[in-house]
Each structure stands twice: as C-alpha cells, then as structure tokens.
Design a protein around this motif. Structure first.
Motif, short mmCIF file in Angstrom:
data_model
loop_
_atom_site.label_atom_id
_atom_site.label_comp_id
_atom_site.label_asym_id
_atom_site.label_seq_id
_atom_site.Cartn_x
_atom_site.Cartn_y
_atom_site.Cartn_z
N ILE A 179 0.88 -1.27 0.05
CA ILE A 179 0.03 0.04 -0.13
C ILE A 179 0.78 1.21 -0.09
O ILE A 179 0.69 2.20 -0.61
N ILE A 180 1.70 1.29 0.98
CA ILE A 180 2.66 2.49 0.92
C ILE A 180 3.69 2.71 -0.16
O ILE A 180 3.71 3.74 -0.90
N ALA A 181 3.99 1.62 -0.67
CA ALA A 181 5.01 1.45 -2.03
C ALA A 181 4.08 2.13 -3.27
O ALA A 181 4.51 2.91 -4.12
N ASN A 182 2.53 1.85 -3.25
CA ASN A 182 1.62 2.24 -4.30
C ASN A 182 1.51 3.70 -4.09
O ASN A 182 1.42 4.38 -5.13
N PHE A 183 1.41 4.08 -2.93
CA PHE A 183 0.95 5.66 -2.76
C PHE A 183 2.36 6.57 -2.96
O PHE A 183 2.31 7.35 -3.85
N MET A 184 3.77 5.63 -2.74
CA MET A 184 4.45 6.57 -3.13
C MET A 184 5.13 6.63 -4.52
O MET A 184 5.55 7.63 -5.15
N ALA A 185 4.79 5.47 -5.11
CA ALA A 185 4.98 5.49 -6.64
C ALA A 185 3.99 6.37 -7.56
O ALA A 185 4.27 7.04 -8.33
N SER A 186 2.87 6.47 -6.95
CA SER A 186 1.92 7.46 -7.60
C SER A 186 2.30 8.85 -7.39
O SER A 186 2.31 9.57 -8.40
N ASP A 187 2.69 9.11 -6.27
CA ASP A 187 3.38 10.43 -5.99
C ASP A 187 4.37 10.78 -6.81
O ASP A 187 4.56 11.93 -7.50
N TRP A 188 5.30 9.71 -7.07
CA TRP A 188 6.45 9.95 -7.97
C TRP A 188 6.10 10.23 -9.22
O TRP A 188 6.36 11.02 -10.15
N LEU A 189 5.18 9.48 -9.86
CA LEU A 189 4.70 9.71 -11.18
C LEU A 189 4.04 10.86 -11.42
O LEU A 189 4.26 11.37 -12.55
N SER A 190 3.40 11.49 -10.41
CA SER A 190 2.79 12.55 -10.56
C SER A 190 4.08 13.70 -10.64
O SER A 190 3.90 14.82 -11.33
N CYS A 191 5.22 13.33 -9.76
CA CYS A 191 6.17 14.27 -10.02
C CYS A 191 6.83 14.23 -11.26
O CYS A 191 7.34 15.12 -12.06
N VAL A 192 7.03 12.96 -11.91
CA VAL A 192 7.50 13.00 -13.31
C VAL A 192 6.85 13.79 -14.41
O VAL A 192 7.33 14.21 -15.20
N ASN A 193 5.37 13.67 -14.15
CA ASN A 193 4.72 14.37 -15.10
C ASN A 193 4.90 16.04 -14.98
O ASN A 193 5.05 16.54 -15.89
N GLU A 194 5.02 16.26 -13.62
CA GLU A 194 5.16 17.83 -13.58
C GLU A 194 6.64 18.26 -14.14
O GLU A 194 6.91 19.16 -14.71
N ASN A 216 17.52 5.66 -13.32
CA ASN A 216 17.10 5.56 -14.73
C ASN A 216 16.00 6.38 -15.08
O ASN A 216 15.99 6.87 -16.20
N GLN A 217 15.26 6.39 -14.41
CA GLN A 217 14.05 7.33 -14.73
C GLN A 217 14.56 8.81 -14.83
O GLN A 217 14.20 9.56 -15.89
N ILE A 218 15.41 9.14 -13.91
CA ILE A 218 15.88 10.85 -13.98
C ILE A 218 16.90 10.81 -15.25
O ILE A 218 16.71 11.55 -15.94
N LEU A 276 26.63 10.66 -19.31
CA LEU A 276 26.30 12.02 -18.51
C LEU A 276 24.98 11.73 -17.68
O LEU A 276 24.74 12.35 -16.77
N ASN A 277 23.90 11.42 -18.58
CA ASN A 277 22.52 11.22 -18.11
C ASN A 277 22.55 10.50 -16.65
O ASN A 277 21.96 11.02 -15.87
N GLU A 278 23.23 9.28 -16.89
CA GLU A 278 23.30 8.51 -15.45
C GLU A 278 24.00 9.31 -14.48
O GLU A 278 23.64 9.27 -13.27
N PHE A 279 25.27 9.93 -14.72
CA PHE A 279 26.05 10.57 -13.81
C PHE A 279 25.43 11.46 -12.99
O PHE A 279 25.26 11.87 -11.80
N ILE A 280 24.53 12.49 -14.03
CA ILE A 280 23.89 13.44 -13.33
C ILE A 280 22.74 12.92 -12.72
O ILE A 280 22.48 13.53 -11.38
N ALA A 281 22.20 12.01 -13.02
CA ALA A 281 21.00 11.42 -12.26
C ALA A 281 21.31 11.03 -10.70
O ALA A 281 20.77 11.17 -9.90
N GLU A 282 22.62 10.21 -10.99
CA GLU A 282 22.95 9.79 -9.58
C GLU A 282 23.37 10.95 -8.54
O GLU A 282 23.34 10.99 -7.64
N ALA A 283 23.97 12.13 -9.23
CA ALA A 283 24.43 13.20 -8.50
C ALA A 283 23.24 13.74 -7.80
O ALA A 283 23.17 14.13 -6.70
N ILE A 284 22.03 13.81 -8.58
CA ILE A 284 20.87 14.67 -8.18
C ILE A 284 20.26 13.67 -7.01
O ILE A 284 20.15 14.18 -5.85
#
Length: 145
Positions: free
Chosen positions: A34-49, A101-103, A114-122
């Motif tokens: 349940i918690i993972a689903n809520f967090m995933a849903s929140d993250w997908l909203s962030c990705v869309n934003e 990978n998503q970032i 560079l994409n992966e390096f910066i994503a990891e830094a973020i």
C-alpha cells in the motif's frame, strides 16, 4: 506518519478510511505494498510535473532536482523511520537504480553516461539535503565539458 511505520497496520488503514480490512486485502497484500503504491503514484505525478516544466522551457536538471527534493520532503517521515528503512532495505538498491534510470531518461542530455552520472548526483545530493542553487554551477560545468 503520526504513529510511525511499525504501528501502521492494515486494520488501522481500513479503520481510517472506513472499510473492512478484508476489503483492503482484496487489492493489496500488505501495508508495504500500500505504501509503495502511494509513493509510486506520488512519484509518477512528480515525473509528469517535471516533463511539463521541461516542455515549457525549464532546465531539465533543475526540474528533476527540485521535484526530487520536494518528493523527499513530502515523504521524509518514511525516509527517516528506522522501521520503514528496515522493511525496504532489501529492495532499496533496485528502487535506487530504477529512480536513477527514470531521472536519466528525463534529462535526455547528449550522452547516456552523462545522463546517468547527473541523475546519480541529483539523488545523492538530494539525500544529503544540498540546495540546488549551490550545485547549479557544478551541473553547468558537467554539461559544458
């Protein structure tokens, strides 16, 4: 959040939303799911934003950083709860890789490393609670080189 991760149960969730615990089990096998689903849903909203901000001209690194920072602040009660950490510790490396990978995919810079390096830094700097304005010159140098 108020009770702590270990005290949250399927029964307490069901009681708070006014349904029977059995009904919840028809959809979710555990409170972790349940918690993972809520967090995933929140993250997908962030990705869309993030994608919306990028399409309107906002820098992709800045958009990703600020969105992840806000996401982590909104879920800080879970990230700082030792019982929650113990529950998710086993799968955390899988989730970390998926997040990176998503970032990296969102960043869409000229080079996949560079994409992966910066994503990891973020991710790392968000965890360390660094502020974007302090890091912006570093990101700019990485992109230019």
């Amino acid at each position: 959040e108020e009770m702590g991760y270990s005290k949250v149960t399927i029964r307490s969730i069901a009681s708070n939303i006014g349904i029977g615990a059995g009904t919840i089990y028809n959809y979710f096998e555990s409170k972790d799911v349940i918690i993972a689903n809520f967090m995933a849903s929140d993250w997908l909203s962030c990705v869309n934003e993030i994608k919306e901000k990028i399409s309107s001209g906002t820098d992709s690194i800045k958009s990703c950083y600020l969105a992840l920072e806000e996401y982590m602040q909104n879920h800080s009660f879970l990230f700082s709860d030792n019982d929650a950490y113990a529950s998710y510790r086993i799968s955390s490396s899988k989730w970390h890789l998926m997040l990176r990978n998503q970032i990296a995919e969102i960043l869409d810079l000229s080079d996949s490393f560079l994409n992966e390096f910066i994503a990891e830094a973020i991710i790392t700097w968000c965890i360390e609670k660094k502020k974007y304005n302090e890091l912006e010159p570093i990101f700019e140098r990485l992109i230019k080189e």
